[in-house]
Design an enzyme around this catalytic site. Structure first.
Site, PDB file in Angstrom:
ATOM      1  N   THR A  12       1.518  -0.196 -14.664  1.00 22.61           N
ATOM      2  CA  THR A  12       0.912  -0.332 -15.992  1.00 22.61           C
ATOM      3  C   THR A  12       1.824  -1.147 -16.917  1.00 22.61           C
ATOM      4  OG1 THR A  12       1.842   1.845 -16.433  1.00 22.61           O
ATOM      5  CG2 THR A  12      -0.526   1.741 -16.007  1.00 22.61           C
ATOM      6  N   ASP A  33      11.986   0.312 -15.944  1.00 21.14           N
ATOM      7  CA  ASP A  33      13.188   0.838 -15.291  1.00 21.14           C
ATOM      8  C   ASP A  33      14.412   0.687 -16.184  1.00 21.14           C
ATOM      9  OD1 ASP A  33      11.278   0.894 -13.341  1.00 21.14           O
ATOM     10  OD2 ASP A  33      12.136  -0.750 -12.168  1.00 21.14           O
TER      11      ASP A  33
HETATM   12  C1  GLA Z   1       8.913  -1.738 -10.397  1.00 21.33           C
HETATM   13  C2  GLA Z   1       9.135  -2.472 -11.698  1.00 21.33           C
HETATM   14  C3  GLA Z   1       8.636  -1.636 -12.856  1.00 21.33           C
HETATM   15  C4  GLA Z   1       7.192  -1.239 -12.655  1.00 21.33           C
HETATM   16  C5  GLA Z   1       7.031  -0.585 -11.293  1.00 21.33           C
HETATM   17  C6  GLA Z   1       5.605  -0.310 -10.965  1.00 21.33           C
HETATM   18  O1  GLA Z   1       9.691  -0.576 -10.381  1.00 21.33           O
HETATM   19  O2  GLA Z   1      10.486  -2.751 -11.860  1.00 21.33           O
HETATM   20  O3  GLA Z   1       8.777  -2.359 -14.047  1.00 21.33           O
HETATM   21  O4  GLA Z   1       6.366  -2.360 -12.791  1.00 21.33           O
HETATM   22  O5  GLA Z   1       7.556  -1.413 -10.261  1.00 21.33           O
HETATM   23  O6  GLA Z   1       5.084   0.646 -11.815  1.00 21.33           O
END
Ligand code: GLA
Length: 378
Positions: free
Chosen positions: A34, A168
């Site tokens: 998302t 993250d």
């Molecule tokens: C990876 C990306 C995040 C997010 C997730 C999926 O972890 O680094 O920013 O997009 O995938 O939710």
């Protein structure tokens, strides 16, 4: 563990590091794929962290070493990105220099981490955020926390070339002990929601490979769907802004695959909002149901799961979990399980046993809790 990076630094260069920092990995409770579609996410920073110890080098090139392989590497100057984790060191260096931060031209960097790599727990974001904190301190520059998120994200996105959103890095910076972090949208408001309980992490054993592959494909599909939808709705800023009622009609003109990707993003956006409300009222059973639905959507509409994770989710549910889902980008990595605290160990034992019977190996498992974000280490 916390002194391992500093220890490694001392042993390698017979000198004291000038500063050390650490930052956590994350488990996303809900809100997958998302963030880069303008929608909300609900992750928590976990207890597992990356530690870095840094200093000037008086050699002719920067040198890096990781506790993982204990091998010291010199980073050549010039445009070439090193392979593996050292790319993140260069990525952070470049992202900081782009911001005008005057770093010493040659650096020494020692790294240790308890965030398992390739498990979907953001070991790379943890490393980047810890590096941003340590390097900015070394250069005596004050970065706001939002600034740290930005630099860490640019390092990974622009320089290493992973199409990651900002979740993250955001939770690795802003994470708080015993809280989950509701991030309303990539640059929107945030809310700390009390979450003082343990969660279980179950490793599907299938490493997910981000930089090369499927995640970048999904970005392209979401992008294509957005462009197609804008023909009729030029104001549509992001997929997450589509209303969830009437979705079938809104996506009827899209190719079937794109319509499914959109359906995941839009229903997941709704689930995150409902999950945040459930969490705020300690309705864990409902929160668990939303996690489980989220897994089905990730598996069926976003095609981002794997058989090992699907099996773990179902075994966890049968063993008494409130909810379980594959966390992180997908295609492998870790399943996060929400269960009554008294049941967590049983769920762990039952799922691990079934996994061994079916796939032939014991899965790695961790109990963890919401932990604090980036910090300098003494
Ligand atoms: C990876 C990306 C995040 C997010 C997730 C999926 O972890 O680094 O920013 O997009 O995938 O939710």
């Amino acid at each position: 563990m916390s002194h391992l990076a500093a220890e490694l630094f001392r042993r390698t260069w017979s000198a004291e590091p000038e500063c050390s920092a650490s930052a956590p990995g994350r488990a996303n409770l809900i809100g997958e794929h998302t963030d880069y579609n303008g929608g909300p996410v609900l992750p928590l920073a976990i207890e597992q962290r990356a530690w870095v110890a840094v200093g000037h080098s008086n050699g002719t090139s920067s040198e890096v070493i990781s506790a993982l392989d204990g091998r010291m590497r010199a980073l050549g100057s010039g445009g070439r990105m090193p392979r593996g984790w050292a790319a993140y060191v260069v990525g952070v260096e470049r992202a900081l220099r782009e911001r005008g931060v005057a770093l010493p031209s040659e650096l020494r960097v020692a790294v240790a981490s308890s965030v398992p790599a390739g498990a979907g727990l953001s070991s790379s974001a943890a490393l980047c955020v810890a590096l941003v904190r340590a390097f900015s301190r070394l250069a005596d520059v004050r970065l706001s926390r939002a600034g740290m998120v930005d630099v860490a994200h640019r390092a990974e996105h622009d320089h290493v070339g992973v199409q990651c959103g900002r979740m993250d890095q955001t939770v690795s910076v802003f994470g708080r002990r015993d809280h989950a972090l509701l991030i309303e949208s990539p640059t929107g408001p945030m809310r700390q929601l009390p979450f003082a309980r343990a969660v279980l992490l179950l490793d599907s054993g299938k490493p997910h490979r981000l930089a090369s592959g499927a995640l970048n494909d999904r970005h392209a599909e979401c992008e294509a769907a957005l462009l197609a939808l804008r023909e009729r709705r030029p104001q549509l800023a992001a997929l997450a802004d589509l209303p969830s009622d009437d979705l079938a009609r809104l996506t009827a003109a899209l190719p079937e695959v794109l319509a499914r990707r959109v359906r995941h993003v839009v229903t997941e956006t709704r689930r995150v909002r409902e999950a945040a409300a459930a969490l705020a009222q300690n309705r864990f059973r409902q929160l668990g149901e939303l996690l489980h639905e989220g897994h089905a959507s990730l598996r069926d509409d976003f095609a981002a799961s794997c058989v090992e994770a699907d099996a773990m989710v179902e075994w966890a549910m049968n063993a008494g979990a409130w909810g379980a889902r594959l966390t992180g980008a997908g295609w492998g990595g870790v399943v996060v399980v929400l269960a009554p605290e008294a049941a967590l160990r049983d769920v762990e034992r039952i799922v691990a046993g079934r996994f061994r019977d079916r796939f032939g190996t014991m899965p790695a498992t961790w109990l963890t809790r919401a932990s604090s974000g980036v910090r300098l280490e003494r």
